[in-house]
Design an enzyme around this catalytic site. Sequence first.
Site, PDB file in Angstrom:
ATOM      1  N   GLY A   1      -1.986  -6.081   2.356  1.00  0.00           N
ATOM      2  CA  GLY A   1      -1.072  -5.080   1.810  1.00  0.00           C
ATOM      3  C   GLY A   1       0.052  -4.778   2.779  1.00  0.00           C
ATOM      4  N   ASP A   2       0.257  -3.501   3.078  1.00  0.00           N
ATOM      5  CA  ASP A   2       1.319  -3.119   4.014  1.00  0.00           C
ATOM      6  C   ASP A   2       0.731  -2.679   5.354  1.00  0.00           C
ATOM      7  OD1 ASP A   2       0.120  -0.806   3.221  1.00  0.00           O
ATOM      8  OD2 ASP A   2       1.964   0.278   2.749  1.00  0.00           O
ATOM      9  N   GLU A   3      -0.448  -3.196   5.694  1.00  0.00           N
ATOM     10  CA  GLU A   3      -1.128  -2.811   6.926  1.00  0.00           C
ATOM     11  C   GLU A   3      -1.063  -3.937   7.949  1.00  0.00           C
ATOM     12  OE1 GLU A   3      -4.931  -2.075   5.291  1.00  0.00           O
ATOM     13  OE2 GLU A   3      -4.536   0.039   4.877  1.00  0.00           O
TER      14      GLU A   3
END
Length: 274
Positions: free
Chosen positions: A209-211
């Site tokens: 994801g955005d991690e």
Amino acid sequence: DQLREAAAVMQSTHEAVVICDTTPRIIAINAAYSTITGYSAEEVIGKDPGILSSGHADQSFHEALWKSLLKDGYWQGEVWNRRKSGEMYPQLLTISTVYDDQHAPVRYVGVFADISQLKENQAQLEFMALHDPLTKLPNRSLVEQRLKQEIDQAHRHGHRVGVLFIDLDRFKQVNDSFGHLVGDELLCDVTLRLGARLREGDTLGRLGGDEFILLVSPLRDTQDAAVVARDFISVLSEPFKLPGGNEVFIGGSIGISMFPQDGETVSAFAFTFP
């Protein structure tokens, strides 16, 4: 008929075949040998088979090869050799001893295949297993491996390791407003921007994801990790230009975990992997 059949098989096989006397000197090759190595029969007949040697193997390797060949009459393994052009390539090589009626060696037969493509495919599969397919950053598995290595190093040398967990603040809005393809482009841009600020030895990975996750080592104290975190927050606060020309501001939130005060194993860190 048997001799003609054997000759036809030797010339038609895709593996290179080289026959040597006990000197050893090359006395015959097949067409595949020339295709793989670039040498014609006229260029190698009468030459030492080491004409292909890359120079990678040391004396002990050759001693072990000949010991096996003289004792068992057989050797197989991977070697690096050199084409006529000078290009290095990996071979899967099998050498067999041919004996006469008194069991004295009279010939050595080498059969080898160019396994360059196989090696490339293996390397690609290994890379895919340990890297994020979009950003090409280390994935969770590789990050865990490297974190364990950094902790082991820190145990030996007495320094600290910082683990920074980076979460993009408004990435979902970009995905919802512009679509996932644009979101993927943004993640790649984030990767380039963060990667440009890495120190030698640091590891930037993507958990999904955005991690993102950053391993920073060696560090003297928590303040060193905080300096890196502030620098990354500053980098993420600058606008990103999307493929369509729009500019977006996303920013990022960063959590810090330190070895050894927050834990002495990968699983013991306060910030566990999501």
